[in-house]
Design a protein around this motif. Structure first.
Motif, PDB file in Angstrom:
ATOM      1  N   GLY B  77       0.794  -1.224   0.000  1.00  0.00           N
ATOM      2  CA  GLY B  77       0.000   0.000   0.000  1.00  0.00           C
ATOM      3  C   GLY B  77       0.829   1.277   0.000  1.00  0.00           C
ATOM      4  N   LEU B  78       1.817   1.346   0.897  1.00  0.00           N
ATOM      5  CA  LEU B  78       2.538   2.606   1.075  1.00  0.00           C
ATOM      6  C   LEU B  78       3.242   3.104  -0.195  1.00  0.00           C
ATOM      7  CD1 LEU B  78       4.055   2.581   4.678  1.00  0.00           C
ATOM      8  CD2 LEU B  78       1.979   3.674   3.822  1.00  0.00           C
ATOM      9  N   PRO B  79       3.862   2.189  -0.973  1.00  0.00           N
ATOM     10  CA  PRO B  79       4.599   2.688  -2.152  1.00  0.00           C
ATOM     11  C   PRO B  79       3.708   3.378  -3.172  1.00  0.00           C
ATOM     12  CG  PRO B  79       5.219   0.439  -1.643  1.00  0.00           C
ATOM     13  CD  PRO B  79       4.036   0.750  -0.802  1.00  0.00           C
ATOM     14  N   GLN B  80       2.394   3.230  -3.046  1.00  0.00           N
ATOM     15  CA  GLN B  80       1.510   3.896  -3.987  1.00  0.00           C
ATOM     16  C   GLN B  80       1.477   5.405  -3.788  1.00  0.00           C
ATOM     17  OE1 GLN B  80      -2.302   2.072  -4.005  1.00  0.00           O
ATOM     18  NE2 GLN B  80      -1.485   0.132  -4.754  1.00  0.00           N
ATOM     19  N   PHE B  81       1.925   5.839  -2.637  1.00  0.00           N
ATOM     20  CA  PHE B  81       1.904   7.284  -2.374  1.00  0.00           C
ATOM     21  C   PHE B  81       3.221   7.907  -2.807  1.00  0.00           C
ATOM     22  CE2 PHE B  81      -1.010   5.382   0.653  1.00  0.00           C
ATOM     23  CZ  PHE B  81      -2.138   6.163   0.478  1.00  0.00           C
TER      24      PHE B  81
END
Ligand SMILES: Nc1ncnc2c1ncn2[C@@H]1O[C@H](COP(=O)(O)OP(=O)(O)OP(=O)(O)O)[C@@H](O)[C@H]1O
Ligand SMILES: [Mg+2]
Lengths: 250, 231
Positions: B77-81
């Motif tokens: 999830g986090l790398p999408q930001f």
């Protein structure tokens, strides 16, 4: 400050204390002179502990004034600290720090509060352990001592802070009968040396021989106070008489 | 069904090659989690309602969701930001190991802070009153009375948490990390012998757990030295 001989060491004026809506102290007026020995007695729940705990601010009073050696107790932390430096306390359950050896129990507050050096505080600790006659227990942990020994350590711990006043909250009532006297003996010695003492206790023998004044409390009030002879032989209030009948009957 | 002993002897050393990774996950997230737990504890004890509240919400979230889900959210999830990718943390978060350690830390921190709080609440109030009566400040009481006694009280539950953290590290294998479990899964994929491989893996974890228990046992006896009458 302390030189003023006319002023009482402890002055409580119209003190009230509430726990929620329950009133634990009602309109307490009390003066204690330097060197006086006071015994407080009364039925369970009458507010004895609450009264003496207000003197060193373990409880905060809600109305009235408490002035200890010229310092009025308010929310000011410095004043509370100053009062606590003058007032020692001995608890029913000893409250020794279980994770510290006996001598460390006596040193810790000297080092932290009075900023005494380690060597000096150990010396003073040993001196007071000798006074309560258990220097040989110095390196044990509290749990390894009998109740009577633990309470004597607790008294020595309070003395190490060299207080002006010592408060005792039922110091012998958690003890087995055979250990009561060893603790009372230490308290009698202290009284002889002129320590200002307030003792909540039902040891009436002690009260009679040591107290300058006995205070009887009931339902948060001071009902009666008198010298021991007058208190025991000629109590004025019906409530005092009923209480004395009850505790002297067994 | 046959049980291939040779296969076990063969795969054990291979799995043990992942011991270092498992140990790293455990020790790094254990230590960081402990620091986080102490911060959360101090927030809860601060008496400031907003700090207390933030800590409570945090603890609620991380205790209320599966750790596997937390690992997936962080890893996938986090790398999408973009903000995450541009941040200084990217060098950690782009690595699966960094993500696993982060997830394990955040999770264990929430649990351990509650364990520590239990210890703090278990300290006899009378001892703190004795400290006050002797003139000790709130800070001095916390350092010299509360902390040592609460540590002793919290230790058994804490050692349990370390053991469950050890077992949680196995979840790191789901995001390509080659810890002991990750290696075991590769061996199984190659040999089609899940029974032998996973049983030997289980035994390795059990031995590891036994070691942790012994270690904490020593520690508990040391901290509890004052609670025994005979010496
Ligand atoms: N922290 C507290 N919260 C609520 N009520 C309290 C608290 N402390 C004391 N009380 C109540 O105040 C009253 C006086 O209590 P206190 O402990 O002063 O009595 P006591 O005379 O010392 O009694 P005992 O002989 O049992 O020790 C009691 O009714 C008690 O229940
Ligand atoms: Mg009482």
């Amino acid at each position: 400050m302390t030189d003023d001989n006319s002023r009482p060491l402890i002055q409580m004026v119209k003190v009230d204390k509430f726990f929620g809506s329950f009133q634990a102290l009602r309109n307490i007026d009390l003066e204690v002179q330097k060197g006086e020995r006071i015994v407080i007695c009364g039925p369970s729940g009458s507010g004895k502990s609450t009264l003496i705990r207000c003197i060193n601010r373990l409880e905060k009073h809600n109305a009235g004034e408490i002035i200890i050696d010229g310092i009025e107790l308010t929310d000011k932390v410095e004043d509370i600290d100053a009062v606590r430096r003058e007032v020692g306390m001995v608890f029913q359950n000893f409250n020794l720090f279980p994770h510290m050896t006996i001598v460390k129990n006596l040193m810790i507050a000297q080092q932290l509060v009075r900023k005494t050096s380690k060597d000096e505080s150990r010396k003073l600790a040993m001196r007071y352990l000798e006074r309560v006659k258990i220097p040989e227990q110095a390196d044990k942990y509290p749990i390894q001592l009998s109740g009577g020994q633990q309470q004597r350590v607790a008294i020595a711990r309070a003395l190490c802070m060299e207080p002006e006043i010592i408060l005792f909250d039922e110091p012998t009532s958690a003890l087995d009968p055979e250990m009561i006297n060893e603790v009372l003996d230490v308290m009698v010695d202290l009284a002889k040396e002129g320590m200002t003492m307030i003792c909540v206790t039902h040891e009436m023998g002690f009260a009679r021989s040591v107290a300058d004044r006995i205070i009887f409390m009931d339902e948060g009030e001071i009902v009666e106070q008198a010298e021991p002879a007058a208190f025991f032989d000629n109590p004025k209030s019906e409530r005092t008489r009923a209480f004395l009948d009850q505790i002297l009957s067994h | 069904m046959s049980f291939d002993l040779n296969l076990i002897l063969d795969s054990l050393p291979k799995m043990l090659a992942g011991f270092g990774v498992t140990l790293q996950l455990l020790v790094v997230s254990g230590l960081l989690g402990l620091i986080l737990a102490i911060l959360l504890l101090l927030m809860r004890l601060s008496g400031k309602f907003y700090l207390d509240w933030v800590a409570q919400v945090y603890i609620y979230i991380f205790r209320g969701t599966p750790i596997l889900v937390q690992i997936f959210i962080i890893y996938y999830g986090l790398p999408q930001f973009e903000a995450v990718r541009d941040s200084v943390f990217w060098s950690i978060l782009r690595e699966p190991t960094g993500c696993a350690i982060l997830a394990l830390t955040l999770n264990t921190g929430a649990y351990v802070s509650e364990i520590l709080r239990g210890g703090v609440l278990g300290v006899d109030k009378g001892l703190l009153e004795a400290g006050s009566a002797l003139g000790m400040s709130a800070r001095q009481k916390f350092i010299y009375i509360t902390t040592p006694l609460a540590t002793r009280l919290a230790l058994p539950a804490y050692s349990n948490d370390v053991i469950s953290l050890l077992k949680s590290t196995a979840l790191a294998s789901t995001i390509t990390i080659t810890d002991m479990t990750g290696i075991a899964r590769t061996i199984v994929a190659d040999t089609y012998a899940p029974y032998e491989v996973f049983i030997s893996l289980a035994i390795v974890y059990m031995i590891f757990t036994f070691g942790i228990q012994k270690l904490f046992g020593v520690f508990e006896r040391y901290l509890g030295r004052y609670a025994r009458r005979e010496e």
